[in-house]
Design a protein around this motif. Structure first.
Motif, PDB file in Angstrom:
ATOM      1  N   LEU A   1       7.592   1.414  -6.349  1.00 34.08           N
ATOM      2  CA  LEU A   1       8.810   1.702  -5.582  1.00 34.08           C
ATOM      3  C   LEU A   1       8.472   1.772  -4.094  1.00 34.08           C
ATOM      4  O   LEU A   1       7.628   2.566  -3.676  1.00 34.08           O
ATOM      5  CB  LEU A   1       9.414   3.028  -6.045  1.00 34.08           C
ATOM      6  N   VAL A   2       9.120   0.941  -3.308  1.00 37.57           N
ATOM      7  CA  VAL A   2       8.808   0.892  -1.877  1.00 37.57           C
ATOM      8  C   VAL A   2       9.151   2.225  -1.221  1.00 37.57           C
ATOM      9  O   VAL A   2      10.061   2.942  -1.646  1.00 37.57           O
ATOM     10  CB  VAL A   2       9.552  -0.265  -1.181  1.00 37.57           C
ATOM     11  N   ASP A   3       8.413   2.552  -0.190  1.00 39.55           N
ATOM     12  CA  ASP A   3       8.568   3.823   0.518  1.00 39.55           C
ATOM     13  C   ASP A   3       8.329   3.569   1.996  1.00 39.55           C
ATOM     14  O   ASP A   3       7.218   3.231   2.407  1.00 39.55           O
ATOM     15  CB  ASP A   3       7.572   4.854  -0.022  1.00 39.55           C
ATOM     16  N   ALA A   4       9.368   3.742   2.800  1.00 44.83           N
ATOM     17  CA  ALA A   4       9.269   3.449   4.227  1.00 44.83           C
ATOM     18  C   ALA A   4       8.249   4.350   4.910  1.00 44.83           C
ATOM     19  O   ALA A   4       7.474   3.900   5.755  1.00 44.83           O
ATOM     20  CB  ALA A   4      10.638   3.592   4.885  1.00 44.83           C
ATOM     21  N   VAL A   5       8.251   5.631   4.556  1.00 45.43           N
ATOM     22  CA  VAL A   5       7.339   6.577   5.213  1.00 45.43           C
ATOM     23  C   VAL A   5       5.893   6.231   4.889  1.00 45.43           C
ATOM     24  O   VAL A   5       5.036   6.148   5.780  1.00 45.43           O
ATOM     25  CB  VAL A   5       7.672   8.022   4.792  1.00 45.43           C
ATOM     26  N   GLN A   6       5.587   6.025   3.596  1.00 43.47           N
ATOM     27  CA  GLN A   6       4.205   5.741   3.220  1.00 43.47           C
ATOM     28  C   GLN A   6       3.722   4.417   3.812  1.00 43.47           C
ATOM     29  O   GLN A   6       2.566   4.293   4.197  1.00 43.47           O
ATOM     30  CB  GLN A   6       4.075   5.731   1.697  1.00 43.47           C
ATOM     31  N   SER A   7       4.611   3.441   3.898  1.00 42.63           N
ATOM     32  CA  SER A   7       4.213   2.166   4.509  1.00 42.63           C
ATOM     33  C   SER A   7       3.898   2.352   5.985  1.00 42.63           C
ATOM     34  O   SER A   7       2.950   1.758   6.509  1.00 42.63           O
ATOM     35  CB  SER A   7       5.331   1.133   4.331  1.00 42.63           C
ATOM     36  N   LEU A   8       4.678   3.179   6.674  1.00 38.64           N
ATOM     37  CA  LEU A   8       4.412   3.433   8.093  1.00 38.64           C
ATOM     38  C   LEU A   8       3.152   4.268   8.275  1.00 38.64           C
ATOM     39  O   LEU A   8       2.422   4.095   9.257  1.00 38.64           O
ATOM     40  CB  LEU A   8       5.617   4.116   8.731  1.00 38.64           C
TER      41      LEU A   8
ATOM     42  N   GLN B   1       0.817  -1.205   0.000  1.00 38.48           N
ATOM     43  CA  GLN B   1       0.000   0.000   0.000  1.00 38.48           C
ATOM     44  C   GLN B   1       0.855   1.262   0.000  1.00 38.48           C
ATOM     45  O   GLN B   1       0.480   2.288  -0.567  1.00 38.48           O
ATOM     46  CB  GLN B   1      -0.937  -0.002   1.208  1.00 38.48           C
ATOM     47  N   GLY B   2       2.014   1.194   0.635  1.00 39.61           N
ATOM     48  CA  GLY B   2       2.865   2.374   0.723  1.00 39.61           C
ATOM     49  C   GLY B   2       3.719   2.617  -0.490  1.00 39.61           C
ATOM     50  O   GLY B   2       4.303   3.690  -0.635  1.00 39.61           O
ATOM     51  N   ALA B   3       3.816   1.640  -1.398  1.00 41.18           N
ATOM     52  CA  ALA B   3       4.678   1.782  -2.567  1.00 41.18           C
ATOM     53  C   ALA B   3       4.147   2.858  -3.501  1.00 41.18           C
ATOM     54  O   ALA B   3       2.937   3.073  -3.618  1.00 41.18           O
ATOM     55  CB  ALA B   3       4.794   0.449  -3.300  1.00 41.18           C
ATOM     56  N   THR B   4       5.072   3.538  -4.183  1.00 35.31           N
ATOM     57  CA  THR B   4       4.716   4.544  -5.174  1.00 35.31           C
ATOM     58  C   THR B   4       4.448   3.853  -6.501  1.00 35.31           C
ATOM     59  O   THR B   4       5.342   3.213  -7.066  1.00 35.31           O
ATOM     60  CB  THR B   4       5.850   5.569  -5.347  1.00 35.31           C
ATOM     61  N   ASP B   5       3.230   3.971  -6.977  1.00 35.99           N
ATOM     62  CA  ASP B   5       2.841   3.283  -8.207  1.00 35.99           C
ATOM     63  C   ASP B   5       3.626   3.843  -9.385  1.00 35.99           C
ATOM     64  O   ASP B   5       3.709   5.057  -9.583  1.00 35.99           O
ATOM     65  CB  ASP B   5       1.340   3.457  -8.430  1.00 35.99           C
ATOM     66  N   LEU B   6       4.212   2.959 -10.166  1.00 36.82           N
ATOM     67  CA  LEU B   6       4.959   3.338 -11.364  1.00 36.82           C
ATOM     68  C   LEU B   6       4.383   2.581 -12.553  1.00 36.82           C
ATOM     69  O   LEU B   6       3.736   1.549 -12.405  1.00 36.82           O
ATOM     70  CB  LEU B   6       6.448   3.004 -11.210  1.00 36.82           C
TER      71      LEU B   6
END
Length: 972
Positions: free
Chosen positions: A586-593, A568-573
């Motif tokens: 692209l995985v994103d630590a902030v968005q996942s948290l 869910q936190g990944a940036t859709d590309l």
């Protein structure tokens, strides 16, 4: 023996002389792409492909390379057994007899040792594989679920094992392919911000336990070098399987440690075969690792079937429900082809889509072919790999046989000349198969990108639905997929596919310590540090480290929730949604948290105290991931009783607590505030900020009254009900206010029986001309909103417009400035007899109840004193206001009629008046009441009066009655 990297060009750890601090990297820091524009294919005319040799039945269980050791007809022209063994040495598939006898665990031996895989029937044998063939091996492991055995077999025992009835195939073990191709990637996936905002780094404080991350790769030979440089912690847990060989594992551990420095690190080498790989994963899972990541692939895995390791990893995750498994998707994007066989010029027997490889002298290439028939079966189709020297059109290398629908060709260009080779697929028996080819140029060889494609290049355990496959983007261009990255889906037998794959995208091309020296292929020039790490093997530990970081923020969460947070936190590309290029993105630590815990709370909240007549101004720093904020307040430090005072959410980092918080009623006191962050993407609130206090001195706001606006008509001394009175006060809250009701012409009685309304103790002077209600606004409004909330009854002799006065007083209980009031009024019209000629009375519906009998009297009734004063009186019950009550008479209601006893002066003409009725009191609504009357003296009547007894039938809705005197009414 050193295990080679998986892909010679993209599979590398690269050295570059650009300073790390600049973060501006030259183009030559990247691995080069494949060659373009190959020369025209050169075929002899007519084309004469090599003849297919004929083998004995047991020899047909052997791979081409093993056959070449035993059967001269299987060898290429000019090739010797020594040539084949030289290729096997390059692939770590052989230990020569002198070496085996010299310090190894295998000597003494009678011939060279070959690393092989033995397959058995699909039906389980009567005994375990080891009991059937293990006696012929010096060292072996087995997997009964797969029906395979891996081990070192003496060359002179090959046919002995092949002759075992249960054996279906004996093939060399293909080496593991490490998908190689550190802090820059940490920035791309927002690791620093996540660690700071959420105080999470992979560590879990007591009484918890740090997240454990296990890495499977080739080795950590120079682990201590990275520990000394500070790129790895002092403790890295090596399993009983040892440190392996090489340092790709060291680099992967460095990336995990960069992102999740609090996590506990574990390592297990992948080993030389798939069973060793599974053993490494099992050992790490048993050590308590919640996260395992590898960069190892096996070209002996089926390209069109579930294979060995994928289901095994899924089973391992079922045994350890909290285990997450990440695997490099592969770097085959430019060295892969999947096409249905098409003859270039029938009946040439050559595939229309040839591949090309440029091979300087002493370079090598490994080519793997499978087609879509079951692997553990005798295939119907028959295809061969040919390597044609483009200079003369002569086939120099070829692979003709394998027990299943697969072929492998390994060759090195030891001719002394740089050569372009055409890689052709020849159909011996074409069944229109779907061909899938992987080509691995090594030791300086490079490929042409003609006829290659990354689509459907994912296979093996990264393609399993339970395993998370990771692909790569360069950290400098994080929205562009790496040219070498393998893509999905994964085509299966029967026409289905597994996908979308990969699952996640992460950066590569990042710097690392370079422990172990220059780990790059020979065609990349060696330059001074810093070192860079490319490939999906560099991307995979980024996702593993991110998972550890996120999980440490919520260590009690289930694996599937962490997995969902990453997705869910990944940036859709790419195309919207999950796809076969970037997966979830692209995985994103902030968005996942943010998805898992909500946006981070502000770390600094400041409340500026108000002054007299002012307010509290609250400011705070922005919370990470916060698009808006809620402000909560309480009069105590208990957050459990806090109320939301900011509606709608505040989109700035400031809020002015005007006058006082919504829902509170306070006077000059300390308030307690909390800020809650809100994220629009996930519609998610986060944890509250720390407590902050402010001294609130609100200016009192005035109350406001509403009163009825309708028309009210009443008769003298007749009670009339009204309601619709309300009071509001923006800052009174639940504290009491005072509402006063007053009349100078009658009495007011408030109903104290309304549910939820005022009680008798909250009403003073009820039934008087000035009633006071002291209670919370809601309580007062509940009572006064009722349509029959108040009864008004005029005093005798009152008529005309009468004013009802209403006043509200907030009692000064809401802040500085003292009590404030509001005053309103409305009118009631009281109808009376003009010159004592008219009189009205309303009779109750229930006329049979004596307690409800009406009293009727005349204005200025005083016949005892002045029998000729033109005054009159009529009554039923005792009139408490009569001057001479002893002279009056009570008469009970009878037979549904009521009786009016009328006392008038003697000599009054009884025909000079008429009884009339009305239901509305309005002019023009009066009419005869249908009365009958008798005249006669009454023993209780005063001596100066006569008594008229009027028997009136009561017929609703006529409720009002009057006596109308005729105009010729005169005194006697």
């Amino acid at each position: 023996m050193k295990i080679p990297s998986r892909h010679a060009r993209p599979a590398l750890m690269m050295v570059c002389a650009i300073p790390l601090a600049s973060f501006v990297l030259a183009d030559d820091r990247r691995p080069p792409a494949g060659l373009t524009d190959p020369p025209a294919a050169n075929y002899p005319d007519p084309f004469l492909p090599p003849a297919s040799p004929v083998f004995e039945p047991d020899q047909q269980k052997l791979d081409h390379a093993l056959l070449a050791l035993l059967n001269p007809t299987a060898r290429l022209p000019g090739q010797t057994v020594a040539d084949y063994k030289l290729e096997m040495q390059r692939l770590d598939q052989i230990i020569f007899e002198p070496d085996a006898n010299d310090g190894t665990a295998y000597g003494p031996v009678n011939s060279d040792l070959l690393r092989v895989m033995v397959r058995f029937d699909e039906l389980p044998p009567l005994a375990t594989p080891g009991s059937i063939a293990g006696g012929h091996f010096f060292s072996w492991t087995e997997n009964e679920e797969w029906n395979v055995l891996f081990g070192w077999l003496e060359e002179n025992r090959i046919m002995t094992v092949a002759a075992i009835p249960e054996v279906t195939a004996v093939v060399p073990v293909e080496p593991p392919q490490h998908r190689t191709a550190g802090g820059e990637g940490d920035l791309v996936i927002n690791g620093p911000t996540a660690r700071t905002a959420y105080s999470a780094d992979g560590g879990v404080p007591p009484p918890g336990q740090n997240i454990k991350v296990g890495i499977i790769s080739n080795g950590v030979t120079n682990l201590t070098t990275a520990q000394t440089s500070g790129d790895l912690p002092g403790t890295v847990n090596l399993t009983a399987l040892g440190a392996g060989s090489g340092d790709e594992g060291t680099a992967m551990l460095e990336i995990v440690h960069e992102i999740a420095p609090g996590a506990d690190l574990y390592f297990a080498p992948s080993g030389a075969d798939m069973n060793a790989h599974l053993t490494a994963a099992t050992v790490l899972a048993q050590a308590g690792c919640q996260i395992i990541a590898d960069d190892v692939g096996w070209y002996q895995e089926p390209f069109f079937e579930a294979g060995f390791l994928g289901p095994a990893m899924a089973n391992l995750m079922a045994v350890h429900p909290q285990l997450m498994f990440f695997s490099a998707a592969g770097n085959d994007g430019e060295t892969h082809q999947q096409r249905t066989y098409i003859d270039v010029a029938p009946p040439s027997g050559l595939h229309d889509y040839l591949l090309w490889v440029y091979m300087p002298r002493n370079s090598s290439v490994d080519i793997y072919l499978q087609w879509n028939e079951p692997q553990n079966s005798i295939p119907a189709g028959n295809y061969r790999i040919l390597a044609i020297d483009n200079a003369d059109g002569v086939t120099k290398f070829w692979s003709t046989h394998s027990p299943g629908p697969n072929r492998t060709l390994h060759f090195s260009n030891n001719t002394g000349a740089d050569t372009n080779f055409q890689i052709e697929i020849q159909a011996v028996n074409d069944i229109g198969a779907l061909l899938e080819i992987f080509m691995e140029p090594k030791n300086g060889a490079n490929h042409y990108i003609t006829n290659t494609s990354p689509v459907d290049a994912i296979f093996g355990h990264p393609g399993n639905p339970q395993v998370r496959a990771v692909t790569a983007v360069d950290y400098t261009t994080p929205s562009i997929i790496e040219f070498f990255a393998s893509q999905g889906p994964w085509t299966q037998l029967g026409g289905g596919s597994i996908g979308p794959k990969p699952d996640f995208t992460a950066p590569d091309g990042v710097s690392f310590s370079g422990a172990g020296g220059n780990h790059i292929p020979s065609y990349i020039p060696a330059t001074p540090p810093p070192y860079y790490f490319f490939g999906t093997s560099a991307a995979t530990p980024h996702v593993a480290g991110l998972a550890a970081l996120v999980w440490s923020a919520e260590p009690n969460q289930q694996r599937m929730m962490i997995d969902n947070a990453l997705a869910q936190g990944a940036t859709d590309l790419g195309v919207p949604g999950m796809d076969n290029v970037f997966g979830n993105g692209l995985v994103d630590a902030v968005q996942s948290l943010i998805f898992l815990k909500g946006p981070s709370p502000p770390t600094t909240v400041t409340a500026t105290d108000g002054t007299v007549g002012d307010r509290v101004n609250i400011t705070w720093n922005a919370g990470v991931g916060a698009d808006a904020y809620h402000v909560y307040a309480n009069t105590t430090s208990d957050p459990g009783g806090a109320l939301l005072i900011s509606l709608p959410p505040v989109t700035t980092t400031a809020y002015a607590d005007y006058e006082q918080p919504l829902g509170f009623a306070i006077r000059d006191q300390t308030m307690y505030y909390w800020i809650e962050s809100y994220n629009n993407r996930f519609m998610r609130t986060g944890e509250w900020s720390a407590l902050e206090t402010g001294y609130l001195q609100p200016t009192n706001l005035p109350p406001s009254l509403t009163v009825p606006t309708g028309t009210f008509n009443a008769a003298t001394r007749v009670p009339i009900a009204f309601g619709g009175i309300g009071v509001t006060d923006p800052d009174a809250g639940g504290l009491p206010v005072l509402v006063s009701l007053g009349s100078g012409s009658g009495t007011l009685t408030v109903n104290t029986g309304v549910s939820g309304g005022v009680t008798p103790g909250q009403v003073a002077n009820n039934g008087s001309g000035n009633v006071n209600l002291t209670a919370p606004m809601s309580t007062i409004n509940t009572t006064l909103a009722d349509s029959a909330a108040v009864l008004y009854q005029s005093m005798p002799g009152i008529s005309g417009t009468q004013t009802i006065y209403c006043a509200a007083n907030d009692l000064g209980n809401t802040g500085w400035g003292g009590p404030l009031t509001d005053n309103q009024s409305f009118d009631i019209t009281v109808h009376a007899t003009r010159f004592a000629a008219w009189q009205h009375e309303e009779f109750p519906d229930d006329i049979s109840d004596p307690s409800k009998e009406a009293t009727i009297w005349g204005r200025n009734a005083n016949p005892d004193n002045d029998p000729h004063s033109n005054a009159w009186e009529f009554f039923m019950n005792t009139d408490p206001n009569a001057t001479t009550p002893a002279g009056q008479t009570n008469t009970m209601l009878q037979s549904g009629n009521f009786h009016i006893l009328t006392r008038i002066g003697a000599g009054i003409n009884p025909l000079s008046w008429t009884l009339e009725s009305s239901s509305t009191l309005l002019s023009g609504s009066w009419g005869p009441a249908g009365e009958s009357s008798t005249y006669g003296p009454h023993p209780d009547a005063p001596a100066d009066a006569v008594l008229w007894d009027l028997s009136v039938p009561y017929a609703p809705p006529a409720k009002f009655f009057r006596i109308r005197f005729d105009t010729d009414f005169v005194e006697p």
